[in-house]
Write a protein that holds these residues in place. Structure first.
Motif, PDB file in Angstrom:
ATOM      1  N   PRO A  91       5.777   1.779   5.898  1.00  0.00           N
ATOM      2  CA  PRO A  91       5.753   0.316   5.887  1.00  0.00           C
ATOM      3  C   PRO A  91       6.485  -0.246   7.102  1.00  0.00           C
ATOM      4  O   PRO A  91       7.286   0.445   7.730  1.00  0.00           O
ATOM      5  CB  PRO A  91       6.507  -0.018   4.607  1.00  0.00           C
ATOM      6  N   ARG A  95       6.061   8.399  -8.967  1.00  0.00           N
ATOM      7  CA  ARG A  95       5.117   7.650  -8.135  1.00  0.00           C
ATOM      8  C   ARG A  95       5.826   6.463  -7.496  1.00  0.00           C
ATOM      9  O   ARG A  95       6.588   5.771  -8.175  1.00  0.00           O
ATOM     10  CB  ARG A  95       3.968   7.117  -8.997  1.00  0.00           C
ATOM     11  N   GLY A  96       5.566   6.262  -6.236  1.00  0.00           N
ATOM     12  CA  GLY A  96       6.167   5.103  -5.579  1.00  0.00           C
ATOM     13  C   GLY A  96       7.596   5.309  -5.132  1.00  0.00           C
ATOM     14  O   GLY A  96       8.246   4.386  -4.651  1.00  0.00           O
ATOM     15  N   SER A  97       8.109   6.548  -5.272  1.00  0.00           N
ATOM     16  CA  SER A  97       9.498   6.775  -4.873  1.00  0.00           C
ATOM     17  C   SER A  97       9.611   7.069  -3.379  1.00  0.00           C
ATOM     18  O   SER A  97      10.708   7.275  -2.871  1.00  0.00           O
ATOM     19  CB  SER A  97      10.106   7.919  -5.683  1.00  0.00           C
ATOM     20  N   GLY A  98       8.467   7.132  -2.692  1.00  0.00           N
ATOM     21  CA  GLY A  98       8.509   7.265  -1.237  1.00  0.00           C
ATOM     22  C   GLY A  98       8.348   8.692  -0.722  1.00  0.00           C
ATOM     23  O   GLY A  98       8.776   8.992   0.392  1.00  0.00           O
ATOM     24  N   LYS A  99       7.701   9.543  -1.501  1.00  0.00           N
ATOM     25  CA  LYS A  99       7.522  10.934  -1.074  1.00  0.00           C
ATOM     26  C   LYS A  99       6.688  11.029   0.202  1.00  0.00           C
ATOM     27  O   LYS A  99       7.064  11.706   1.151  1.00  0.00           O
ATOM     28  CB  LYS A  99       6.847  11.768  -2.188  1.00  0.00           C
ATOM     29  N   THR A 100       5.560  10.331   0.204  1.00  0.00           N
ATOM     30  CA  THR A 100       4.674  10.426   1.361  1.00  0.00           C
ATOM     31  C   THR A 100       5.342   9.840   2.603  1.00  0.00           C
ATOM     32  O   THR A 100       5.268  10.410   3.696  1.00  0.00           O
ATOM     33  CB  THR A 100       3.336   9.702   1.083  1.00  0.00           C
ATOM     34  N   VAL A 101       6.016   8.717   2.409  1.00  0.00           N
ATOM     35  CA  VAL A 101       6.701   8.095   3.547  1.00  0.00           C
ATOM     36  C   VAL A 101       7.816   9.013   4.068  1.00  0.00           C
ATOM     37  O   VAL A 101       7.954   9.213   5.280  1.00  0.00           O
ATOM     38  CB  VAL A 101       7.250   6.696   3.159  1.00  0.00           C
ATOM     39  N   GLU A 135       1.327  15.988  -1.806  1.00  0.00           N
ATOM     40  CA  GLU A 135       0.752  16.117  -3.147  1.00  0.00           C
ATOM     41  C   GLU A 135       0.190  17.495  -3.422  1.00  0.00           C
ATOM     42  O   GLU A 135      -0.996  17.664  -3.719  1.00  0.00           O
ATOM     43  CB  GLU A 135      -0.325  15.054  -3.374  1.00  0.00           C
ATOM     44  N   GLY A 165       1.516   5.351   0.611  1.00  0.00           N
ATOM     45  CA  GLY A 165       1.104   6.443   1.486  1.00  0.00           C
ATOM     46  C   GLY A 165       1.191   6.195   2.974  1.00  0.00           C
ATOM     47  O   GLY A 165       0.856   7.061   3.753  1.00  0.00           O
ATOM     48  N   SER A 215       0.817  -1.218   0.000  1.00  0.00           N
ATOM     49  CA  SER A 215       0.000   0.000   0.000  1.00  0.00           C
ATOM     50  C   SER A 215       0.845   1.260   0.000  1.00  0.00           C
ATOM     51  O   SER A 215       1.896   1.330   0.629  1.00  0.00           O
ATOM     52  CB  SER A 215      -0.991   0.000   1.158  1.00  0.00           C
ATOM     53  N   GLN A 267       9.311  -3.191  -1.821  1.00  0.00           N
ATOM     54  CA  GLN A 267       8.170  -3.802  -1.137  1.00  0.00           C
ATOM     55  C   GLN A 267       7.581  -4.945  -1.968  1.00  0.00           C
ATOM     56  O   GLN A 267       7.297  -6.020  -1.444  1.00  0.00           O
ATOM     57  CB  GLN A 267       7.077  -2.755  -0.853  1.00  0.00           C
ATOM     58  N   PHE A 286       9.009   1.241  -4.000  1.00  0.00           N
ATOM     59  CA  PHE A 286       7.841   0.389  -4.220  1.00  0.00           C
ATOM     60  C   PHE A 286       8.274  -1.004  -4.663  1.00  0.00           C
ATOM     61  O   PHE A 286       7.722  -2.013  -4.225  1.00  0.00           O
ATOM     62  CB  PHE A 286       6.894   1.042  -5.237  1.00  0.00           C
ATOM     63  N   ILE A 326      13.357   1.331   5.012  1.00  0.00           N
ATOM     64  CA  ILE A 326      14.794   1.545   4.799  1.00  0.00           C
ATOM     65  C   ILE A 326      15.097   3.010   5.094  1.00  0.00           C
ATOM     66  O   ILE A 326      14.431   3.897   4.566  1.00  0.00           O
ATOM     67  CB  ILE A 326      15.183   1.209   3.341  1.00  0.00           C
ATOM     68  N   SER A 368       8.657  -2.673   6.946  1.00  0.00           N
ATOM     69  CA  SER A 368      10.075  -2.753   6.547  1.00  0.00           C
ATOM     70  C   SER A 368      10.467  -1.424   5.929  1.00  0.00           C
ATOM     71  O   SER A 368      10.223  -1.180   4.754  1.00  0.00           O
ATOM     72  CB  SER A 368      10.279  -3.856   5.514  1.00  0.00           C
TER      73      SER A 368
HETATM   74  N1  LIG Z   1      12.094   4.414   3.024  1.00  0.00           N
HETATM   75  C1  LIG Z   1      11.370   3.386   2.579  1.00  0.00           C
HETATM   76  N2  LIG Z   1      11.715   2.119   2.871  1.00  0.00           N
HETATM   77  C2  LIG Z   1      10.990   1.094   2.435  1.00  0.00           C
HETATM   78  N3  LIG Z   1       9.884   1.203   1.684  1.00  0.00           N
HETATM   79  C3  LIG Z   1       9.480   2.445   1.362  1.00  0.00           C
HETATM   80  C4  LIG Z   1      10.194   3.591   1.786  1.00  0.00           C
HETATM   81  N4  LIG Z   1       9.565   4.689   1.316  1.00  0.00           N
HETATM   82  C5  LIG Z   1       8.499   4.239   0.620  1.00  0.00           C
HETATM   83  N5  LIG Z   1       8.426   2.883   0.654  1.00  0.00           N
HETATM   84  C6  LIG Z   1       7.404   2.064   0.011  1.00  0.00           C
HETATM   85  O1  LIG Z   1       7.248   2.503  -1.327  1.00  0.00           O
HETATM   86  C7  LIG Z   1       5.870   2.595  -1.694  1.00  0.00           C
HETATM   87  C8  LIG Z   1       5.531   4.003  -2.112  1.00  0.00           C
HETATM   88  O2  LIG Z   1       5.713   4.913  -1.052  1.00  0.00           O
HETATM   89  P1  LIG Z   1       4.944   6.305  -1.008  1.00  0.00           P
HETATM   90  O3  LIG Z   1       3.490   6.086  -0.938  1.00  0.00           O
HETATM   91  O4  LIG Z   1       5.571   7.133   0.037  1.00  0.00           O
HETATM   92  O5  LIG Z   1       5.337   6.883  -2.465  1.00  0.00           O
HETATM   93  P2  LIG Z   1       4.927   8.263  -3.128  1.00  0.00           P
HETATM   94  O6  LIG Z   1       6.152   8.794  -3.766  1.00  0.00           O
HETATM   95  O7  LIG Z   1       4.249   9.120  -2.131  1.00  0.00           O
HETATM   96  O8  LIG Z   1       3.908   7.798  -4.271  1.00  0.00           O
HETATM   97  P3  LIG Z   1       2.722   8.663  -4.963  1.00  0.00           P
HETATM   98  O9  LIG Z   1       3.401   9.604  -5.926  1.00  0.00           O
HETATM   99  O10 LIG Z   1       1.891   7.653  -5.674  1.00  0.00           O
HETATM  100  O11 LIG Z   1       1.993   9.384  -3.868  1.00  0.00           O
HETATM  101  C9  LIG Z   1       5.079   2.098  -0.501  1.00  0.00           C
HETATM  102  O12 LIG Z   1       4.801   0.737  -0.705  1.00  0.00           O
HETATM  103  C10 LIG Z   1       6.044   2.252   0.662  1.00  0.00           C
HETATM  104  O13 LIG Z   1       5.813   1.250   1.617  1.00  0.00           O
END
Ligand SMILES: Nc1ncnc2c1ncn2[C@@H]1O[C@H](COP(=O)(O)OP(=O)(O)OP(=O)(O)O)[C@@H](O)[C@H]1O
Ligand SMILES: [Mg+2]
Length: 345
Positions: free
Chosen positions: A13, A46-52, A145, A10, A8, A238, A235, A17, A15
Motif C-alpha cells: 500500500p 487474513r489481512g495481517s500483511g503476510k503478502t506485503v 500462500e 496482496g 486491496s 487501511q 487491514f 507502516i 501508506s
Molecule cells: N506494513 C503494512 N502497513 C500498512 N498496511 C499494511 C501493511 N501490511 C499489510 N497492509 C495492508 O493490509 C491489508 C492486507 O495485507 P496482505 O494482503 O499482505 O495480507 P495477507 O496476510 O497476505 O492476507 P491474505 O491471508 O488474505 O492473503 C492490505 O490492505 C495491505 O495494504
C-alpha cells in the motif's frame, strides 16, 4: 489527491507502516557467513500483511547483487518454474554458459554446441545451483500462500535435499496457520517443523498514529485513539484511513461502516474457516468481560484438555492472543462485536 489508503489485498500500500523490527530477524537469519536457517515461514490471519511482508523482505534481498530472488506461484509446477526462472535471468546467462549447462532439452533455451543437453529437471537445477553456490551467490525462493499440494510437497522434499547438499538455497513462504500446519505434518517434510515460523505481530500503534496524524491533521491524543481502534491489524489500518478520507468524517462517526468493511472483507471468511469448537471458545470470550482462561473455559463448557488444544490453535492462527499469563484477548478490532452479532446468546 488520491486516497492514500487502500482496500486491496496482496500489494504494497501507499501508506506502509514499517515492520523492520520483525523482518530484520528473518533477514539476519538468512545472511551472514553461516546463516542461522534456510527456511522461514510467515503466518498470520487474513489481512495481517503476510503478502506485503513477503514483498518488502524479498525486495530488500533483490537490491543485493549476491542474491537471486525467485517468486514462485504455488499453483504451478514449482521445480519446473524454478528452473525456468533461473535459466531466464540475463545476469546468469554467462555463468551458466561458461559452466556448459545445456538446458535446451527442457525448453529453456540456451543451446550450447558440443554439450549434450540435460534431460532431467532436478539434475538441471542441481547443476545451476552448484554453479551459483560456487560463485558465492544465494538463491531466495519465495512462495506466497503455500499449501500442501502435490507440487509443493515434491518441491519441498527436493529443497531439503539441495540444502543437505550444502547449496545456497533459501525459502521464504507465507501461509495461514492451518495450511502451514498441514504442510509440516507430511512425514517426509518434518524438517519444516524446525524451521522458524513468524506470526505477524500487530503494527506499531505509535507509527500508525503518526501516519493518521499526518494525513488527517489530528492532535496526538486523537491520532493515538484512532490508531487504537485498529488494534494494529493492517487491514483495519487501511480501512479506517480509507473511510475517513473518502467520507470526510471523523473516525469515530464511522463505526457502522468500519464494521461492515471488516466483516465483509475479512471476518466473514475467517469465521467460516473456524471449527465448531473454535467458535464456541471465541463466542464465550465475546460474552465475558474478564477474559481469564478459567472463566472462558467454564463459559464455553469445554473440558480442560480439549480447551487447551483449541486455545493453542487459536493463538497460533493469530485470532486471539495471551497478553499475560492465564489471560486471553481478541487480537482483531471490532471482532468481539462481530462475534456478538453472528452468535447472539
Ligand atoms: N506494513 C503494512 N502497513 C500498512 N498496511 C499494511 C501493511 N501490511 C499489510 N497492509 C495492508 O493490509 C491489508 C492486507 O495485507 P496482505 O494482503 O499482505 O495480507 P495477507 O496476510 O497476505 O492476507 P491474505 O491471508 O488474505 O492473503 C492490505 O490492505 C495491505 O495494504
Ligand atoms: Mg496474502
Amino acid at each position: 489527491m488520491q486516497n492514500p489508503f487502500s482496500l486491496s489485498f496482496g500489494k504494497e500500500p501507499e501508506s506502509l507502516i514499517s515492520r523492520d523490527f520483525q523482518s530484520s530477524d528473518i533477514i539476519s537469519g538468512f545472511t551472514g557467513e553461516n546463516p542461522a536457517y534456510q527456511v522461514c515461514m510467515i503466518t498470520g490471519v487474513r489481512g495481517s500483511g503476510k503478502t506485503v511482508a513477503l514483498t518488502t523482505i524479498s525486495n530488500q534481498f533483490r537490491s543485493d547483487k549476491r542474491w537471486i530472488v525467485v517468486d514462485l506461484n504455488p499453483e504451478r509446477d514449482l521445480l519446473k518454474m524454478l528452473a525456468a526462472e533461473l535459466s531466464n535471468r540475463r545476469e546468469l546467462f554467462e555463468i551458466f554458459r561458461d559452466a556448459k549447462i545445456n538446458l535446451s532439452f527442457l525448453g529453456f533455451g540456451l543451446e550450447i554446441d558440443g554439450v549434450p543437453p540435460i534431460t532431467d529437471i532436478v539434475v538441471a537445477l542441481r547443476r545451476m545451483l552448484e554453479k551459483l553456490t560456487k560463485s558465492g551467490m544465494r538463491v531466495l525462493i519465495t512462495i506466497d500462500e503455500a499449501s500442501s499440494t502435490p507440487s509443493f510437497r515434491e518441491f519441498a522434499s527436493q529443497f531439503q535435499i539441495f540444502m543437505r547438499e550444502k547449496l545456497n538455497v533459501f525459502l521464504l513462504m507465507t501461509g495461514l496457520y492451518e495450511n502451514i500446519s498441514k504442510i509440516q505434518d507430511n512425514k517426509n517434510l518434518t524438517f519444516l517443523y524446525r524451521a522458524p515460523k513468524l506470526l505477524l505481530a500487530p503494527l506499531n500503534l505509535t507509527l500508525i498514529a503518526a501516519k493518521y496524524k499526518e494525513v488527517f491533521q489530528l492532535d496526538d491524543k486523537e491520532a493515538y485513539k484512532m490508531a487504537e481502534a485498529t488494534k494494529g491489524y493492517p487491514f483495519a489500518f487501511q480501512v479506517l484511513g480509507y473511510l475517513c478520507w473518502s467520507r470526510q468524517k471523523r473516525w469515530n462517526e464511522l463505526m457502522p461502516e468500519y464494521d461492515a468493511y471488516l466483516e465483509e472483507l475479512a471476518y466473514e471468511k475467517m469465521w467460516s474457516e473456524l471449527s465448531e469448537k473454535d467458535r464456541q471458545i471465541v463466542s464465550a470470550m465475546s460474552r465475558l468481560d474478564d477474559l481469564k482462561v478459567e472463566n472462558i473455559r467454564a463459559e464455553a463448557g469445554i473440558d480442560s484438555n480439549l480447551f487447551s488444544v483449541y486455545r493453542q490453535r487459536l493463538l497460533k492462527q493469530g485470532i486471539i492472543a495471551s497478553p499475560s499469563y492465564g489471560y486471553l484477548a481478541f487480537t482483531l478490532p471490532r471482532f468481539k462485536e462481530y462475534v456478538q452479532r453472528v452468535m447472539p446468546d
